[in-house]
Design an enzyme around this catalytic site. Structure first.
Site, PDB file in Angstrom:
ATOM      1  N   THR A 104      39.302 106.878   7.766  1.00 44.26           N
ATOM      2  CA  THR A 104      38.534 107.229   6.565  1.00 44.26           C
ATOM      3  C   THR A 104      38.603 106.130   5.514  1.00 44.26           C
ATOM      4  OG1 THR A 104      38.994 109.564   6.986  1.00 44.26           O
ATOM      5  CG2 THR A 104      38.258 108.966   4.773  1.00 44.26           C
ATOM      6  N   VAL A 132      45.635 106.536  11.151  1.00 42.29           N
ATOM      7  CA  VAL A 132      45.484 105.112  11.466  1.00 42.29           C
ATOM      8  C   VAL A 132      44.532 104.416  10.500  1.00 42.29           C
ATOM      9  CG1 VAL A 132      46.068 105.401  13.887  1.00 42.29           C
ATOM     10  CG2 VAL A 132      43.683 105.607  13.168  1.00 42.29           C
ATOM     11  N   LYS A 192      49.142 104.606  25.226  1.00 42.28           N
ATOM     12  CA  LYS A 192      50.292 104.938  26.065  1.00 42.28           C
ATOM     13  C   LYS A 192      51.377 103.863  25.969  1.00 42.28           C
ATOM     14  CE  LYS A 192      47.600 107.733  29.308  1.00 42.28           C
ATOM     15  NZ  LYS A 192      47.073 107.862  30.672  1.00 42.28           N
ATOM     16  N   GLY A 198      40.320 107.610  17.023  1.00 36.27           N
ATOM     17  CA  GLY A 198      41.742 107.345  17.121  1.00 36.27           C
ATOM     18  C   GLY A 198      42.546 108.485  16.547  1.00 36.27           C
ATOM     19  N   PRO A 199      43.847 108.466  16.716  1.00 36.23           N
ATOM     20  CA  PRO A 199      44.704 109.550  16.221  1.00 36.23           C
ATOM     21  C   PRO A 199      44.739 109.592  14.696  1.00 36.23           C
ATOM     22  CG  PRO A 199      46.015 107.746  17.100  1.00 36.23           C
ATOM     23  CD  PRO A 199      44.605 107.431  17.437  1.00 36.23           C
ATOM     24  N   SER A 218      46.204 111.696  34.797  1.00 34.53           N
ATOM     25  CA  SER A 218      47.051 110.515  34.578  1.00 34.53           C
ATOM     26  C   SER A 218      48.509 110.754  34.906  1.00 34.53           C
ATOM     27  CB  SER A 218      46.931 110.040  33.124  1.00 34.53           C
ATOM     28  OG  SER A 218      47.400 111.043  32.260  1.00 34.53           O
TER      29      SER A 218
END
Length: 782
Positions: free
Chosen positions: A363, A360, A721, A356-357, A678
Site C-alpha cells: 500500500t 511488505v 520458501k 505478496g504477504p 509442494s
C-alpha cells in the site's frame, strides 16, 4: 337415482370441485390410474353411460366425507405437453367404505345425497345470495356472468356456483361441499360474501381516493407551472432551484456529451414539482456530475531519475517493482518528447498487481508511485465487498443510491489521472447481489475502460489515463479473468538484512517521533535490530517488527519520564528488558532428532513458512492415516509418497512386511488448513527416514511434488520458501531442478546464506538429507 355407486377416486390438492363445475385437471399418477380404471369399468359394462369418477379434495389431517360424481369428458394434454383431463361434475355424494374394482386406483362406495325440498325460506335465502353476488359482479362490470346467475332458479344449483368464486378460500369451498343441506349452505355463503363485499367496498373507496389525489396533484402542478410563467412575465420572484442548476451546468467545464445529458435532466427538473420524488434524485445526480473533475488533469513528472530517487528514498529493496514503475515513466517521457502522448487516450493507462504477504509495503508503495509521478493518490478498499453496486454504482432511482467506489475515488482525487490503489482485490466476494470481481473487469481492462459506465451516472467515464495499482495477498484467490487484466509483480518478503536496513532507515525514526523521543535520548544497535528480526518475529514483512520497536520505545519513554535514566542505548544486553524474551528459537534440531520427521517449506497468505511432517508405524490394520487439516491435494500426495516408498522398498533397504502395519502421516498445527502440490518430497523423506531408522538432517529443508516414478515436479513461491528457511535457521534447501530459473530472482545475500540444491529425482534428496547409515539405493525411473 338413489342407489349407491362404486367409483374410482380422483384426489385433488389445490382445487375444490362442486356440482355443475367443468374443470381441467393435470393428471398425476393416481389421477391417471383412476381415470384408466373408470374407462376399464365402462368398457366391461358395455353400456352407453360415460365414464365416471369420484372427485374429492385431498386433506392433510383426515379423509374427505363428501365428493362429486364427475363425467370424464376428455383426456389429452395441456399446451405445455403435460397430461390432462376435463371433468364435468354432476352431483354431490357421501363417500363410504372402500370397495374392490379394476385397475390400480382406489375404489369407494358413493352414496347420493338426498335432495332438499324447496321452501319459501330457501327461496328467500337464494334471492338474498343472488342479489349480493350480482352487486359484486356489477362493480366488476361482468355483465355476461350476471345474466347467467339471474337465469339460475334452483337454490341448490345457485349455491354450488360458489365453486367459481375467487374470493372464497379452498377451506371454505370444502365446507360448502361437505354441507348437504342447501339452506345451511346458503347461510354460510351469505356470511362469507357479505364480509367480502364490505371489504371490497372499502378497497374501492381507497382506490378512488388515491386516484382523486393524483388528479389533484397533477392539477396543482399545471397551476404551479402557469403561476411560474406569470411571475416570469411580470419579473417577480427569485430564480428557483432549476434555474440555478441550468446556470451551473452552462458555466461548468464539462465534455459536450456530459453537458447535453445534464441539461436534459435540468429540463426534467423544471417540469417536475418540488415535492415530486424525482426532483430530489435529479438534484443529487446533478450535484455528483458537477463535482466530478471531467477535464481536470495533473501534469506528470517525466524526470525518470528523480522518480527513481523518490522510490528508493521511500522503500528499501523491491527492485523489481521500482524497475517496472521506472520503465513506465521512461516510456511516457519519450512519448511526451515526441508528441505522442495522448491524455486520456485509449490504452494509455497501466494496471499493476502487487502480490505478496502482509507488511511488505504494497500500500505504501502505491503512495510513493503517486508522489514520483506527481499525481493525486486515492485508496479504494475492496476487502469484503460483495455487492456489485459498490463498483458500478446503484441505479439512481433507488432510495439512497450512490455512484460506485471508482467514481467516488475519481471525485475524491480531483483529477482524471490519479493513482488509484485497489486494496485487497483477492478478498472480493460474490453473493446474490452480483460479482464485484466481474465488475472490475471493465475497470481494469485498458482496452475498455475509456468508456466505463457507472450505473448511477449512466455516462461514459474515461479511466484510460488512471494508473491502477492493485494489491493482494493470495494470487490464487483472484478470478483468472481478472488476473489476466493485470501485470503481476510479486513482493515475496525481506531477508533479515533487509529488515535491519528498513528498521534503521524507516521504522526507528518513525517510532521515535511517535514516542516523542530523539536520537540523542534513545539509540538501538543493528545487532539488537537483527536479534528482533531473527528471534522475536517470523514474518515476511515488518509489521510485527515495527510493533516491537514501538513497545521498546514506549518503555524507554517511561523510564526517561520517571527519571530512572537520562539516556538509553538499546543493545543485545538490554533488549529483553524492553521487549521481553524471544518468542522464536530454532527448533528444527529438536523436531528432527528422531527418525520419521522431515522439514518442508510452504507458502501461506502470510508468506513462506516451515512445515514439519511427522510419521509413525504401529501394529494394526494395514493402511495409511493422514491428519492435520489437509486438503485433497496433500492427501493424494501422501498416498503417492507411500506408493513410491513401497515400490522401492528393496532398493531402500526396507522390510516389505512393515507395509502390513498401520502407517500414520501427521502435519502439526492441525487447526491451520493446508493444501498444495509442494509437500510430496517431504513426505517421501519422512517415510523413508521412519522405515530405515535414519533421522533427517536437522539443517535440511525441502520443497517439491513427487510423481510415482520419483521425479520432482516444480512448485511456486521459491523466494518466499527460501526466506522462511533462512528465518528457521536451515542451511541446506532442496528445490526442484525445474525451478532453477526462479533462483535468478532470489537476492544474492539469501543465496549466500543458504546452500540451495536443485534436484530432479527424490533419490537425490534421500541420498543427502538422511543421516549416515545404510546406503539408500538408486531407484529406477520405472
Amino acid at each position: 337415482m338413489t342407489q349407491n355407486l362404486s367409483l374410482p377416486v380422483v384426489f385433488l390438492h389445490d382445487t375444490v370441485v362442486l356440482p355443475g363445475m367443468v374443470v381441467p385437471i393435470e393428471l398425476d399418477d393416481s389421477a391417471r390410474a383412476a381415470i384408466d380404471a373408470a374407462r376399464l369399468a365402462h368398457d366391461s359394462a358395455k353400456d352407453d353411460e360415460p365414464s365416471r369418477v369420484l372427485v374429492a379434495p385431498r386433506l392433510e389431517d383426515r379423509y374427505a366425507t363428501h365428493g362429486v360424481v364427475a363425467v370424464v369428458d376428455r383426456v389429452g394434454r395441456f399446451a405445455g405437453g403435460k397430461p390432462a383431463a376435463v371433468l364435468r361434475a354432476e352431483r354431490r355424494v357421501a363417500i363410504g367404505a372402500g370397495v374392490s374394482g379394476p385397475g390400480a386406483a382406489l375404489w369407494v362406495e358413493a352414496e347420493p345425497v338426498p335432495e332438499t325440498p324447496v321452501t319459501d325460506e330457501l327461496r328467500t335465502l337464494a334471492e338474498d345470495y343472488r342479489a349480493l353476488v350480482v352487486s359484486i359482479l356489477e362493480r366488476r362490470e361482468a355483465w355476461q356472468i350476471i345474466e347467467n346467475v339471474r337465469r339460475i332458479s334452483d337454490p341448490d344449483v345457485l349455491a354450488d356456483t360458489s365453486g367459481y368464486a375467487p374470493y372464497l378460500s379452498d377451506d371454505q369451498k370444502r365446507q360448502v361441499l361437505e354441507t348437504p343441506d342447501v339452506g345451511e349452505r346458503l347461510r354460510l355463503l351469505l356470511e362469507w360474501t357479505r364480509a367480502y363485499d364490505t371489504e371490497d367496498e372499502v378497497t374501492d373507496k381507497i382506490s378512488n381516493d388515491v386516484r382523486e389525489g393524483l388528479e389533484k396533484t397533477q392539477r396543482e402542478f399545471v397551476l404551479r407551472q402557469q403561476l411560474a410563467a406569470i411571475r416570469k412575465e411580470l419579473g417577480e420572484g427569485e430564480p428557483d432551484g432549476s434555474d440555478d442548476y441550468r446556470a451551473r451546468v452552462e458555466s461548468a467545464d464539462l465534455p459536450e456529451a456530459v453537458r447535453e445529458a445534464a441539461l436534459r435532466e435540468v429540463d426534467k427538473l423544471e417540469r417536475s414539482s418540488d415535492q415530486a420524488p424525482e426532483a430530489g434524485w435529479i438534484r443529487t445526480w446533478l450535484d455528483t456530475v458537477l463535482e466530478l473533475p471531467w477535464n481536470e488533469r495533473t501534469e506528470d513528472s517525466h524526470d525518470v531519475a528523480a522518480a527513481r530517487a523518490v522510490l528508493d528514498a521511500d522503500h528499501h529493496g523491491l527492485d523489481e517493482v521500482k524497475d517496472r514503475i521506472t520503465e513506465y515513466l521512461a516510456v511516457r517521457a519519450r512519448r511526451a518528447e515526441r508528441g505522442l502522448e495522448v491524455i486520456g487516450g485509449r490504452g494509455s493507462g497501466a494496471v499493476v498487481l502487487l502480490a505478496g504477504p502482509p507488511g511488505v509495503g504494497k500500500t505504501s508503495l502505491g503512495e510513493s508511485v503517486a508522489r514520483a509521478l506527481g499525481r493525486n493518490f486515492v485508496r479504494v478498499a475492496l476487502g469484503g465487498v460483495r455487492d456489485e453496486a459498490e463498483v458500478r454504482g446503484h441505479r439512481r432511482t433507488y432510495v439512497g443510491a450512490l455512484p460506485g467506489r471508482i467514481v467516488r475515488a475519481i471525485k475524491e482525487a480531483g483529477s482524471m489521472n490519479p493513482v488509484v490503489l485497489l486494496d485487497e482485490v483477492d478478498k472480493v466476494g460474490a453473493d446474490y447481489r452480483g460479482d464485484p470481481a466481474a465488475a472490475l473487469l471493465e475497470v481494469l481492462d485498458p482496452a475498455q475502460n475509456h468508456t466505463f459506465r457507472d450505473h448511477y451516472l449512466e455516462l461514459d467515464l474515461d479511466l484510460s489515463d488512471v494508473l491502477f495499482i492493485a494489491t493482494a495477498n493470495v494470487v490464487e484467490q483472484i478470478p483468472s479473468a481478472l488476473l489476466d487484466r493485470m501485470e503481476l509483480v510479486t513482493i515475496d518478503g525481506y531477508t533479515e538484512d533487509d529488515k535491519v536496513a528498513i528498521a534503521r532507515d524507516f521504522l526507528v525514526p518513525r517510532q521515535l517521533e511517535r514516542a516523542a523521543l530523539t536520537a540523542d535520548e534513545v539509540t538501538i544497535s543493528d545487532a539488537a535490530l537483527g536479534e528482533i528480526a531473527a528471534n522475536y518475529t517470523r514474518e515476511a514483512g515488518v509489521r510485527q517488527l515495527e510493533r516491537l520497536l514501538a513497545k521498546a520505545f514506549r518503555k524507554a519513554a517511561t523510564k526517561l519520564a520517571t527519571g530512572e535514566v537520562e539516556r538509553i542505548d538499546v543493545d543485545l544486553d538490554g533488549l529483553e528488558d524492553l521487549v521481553g524474551r524471544p518468542r522464536f528459537t530454532p527448533d528444527t534440531h529438536e523436531r528432527t532428532d528422531v527418525p520419521g520427521v522431515a522439514t518442508g517449506l510452504a507458502v501461506t497468505g502470510l508468506g513462506g513458512d516451515v512445515l514439519y511432517v511427522e510419521t509413525s508405524v504401529s501394529d494394526g490394520p494395514a493402511g495409511l492415516t493422514v491428519t492435520g487439516q489437509l486438503g485433497d491435494v496433500m492427501k493424494e500426495s501422501a498416498s503417492i509418497a507411500l506408493s513410491w516408498v513401497r515400490a522401492h522398498a528393496g532398493e531402500l533397504g526396507i522390510d516389505a512386511a512393515v507395509f502390513e502395519k498401520a502407517i500414520h502421516v501427521h502435519f502439526p498445527a492441525g487447526a491451520i488448513p493446508k493444501d498444495g502440490p509442494s509437500a510430496g518430497v517431504t513426505m517421501v523423506t519422512a517415510l523413508v527416514s521412519l522405515l530405515t531408522g535414519r533421522p533427517v538432517r536437522s539443517d535440511v529443508g525441502m520443497t517439491g511434488e513427487v510423481t510415482l516414478s520419483g521425479r520432482v515436479l516444480p512448485i511456486g513461491g521459491v523466494k518466499q520458501k527460501l526466506l522462511a528457511a533462512q528465518r528457521a535457521g536451515l542451511a541446506v534447501v532442496f528445490v526442484p531442478e525445474r525451478n532453477r530459473p526462479d533462483l535468478d530472482d532470489v537476492p544474492a545475500e539469501l543465496l549466500a546464506d543458504l546452500d540451495v540444491r536443485p534436484v530432479g529425482r527424490v533419490t537425490d534428496i534421500l541420498a543427502e538429507a538422511l543421516e549416515q547409515g545404510a546406503a539408500v539405493g538408486e531407484a529406477s525411473a520405472a
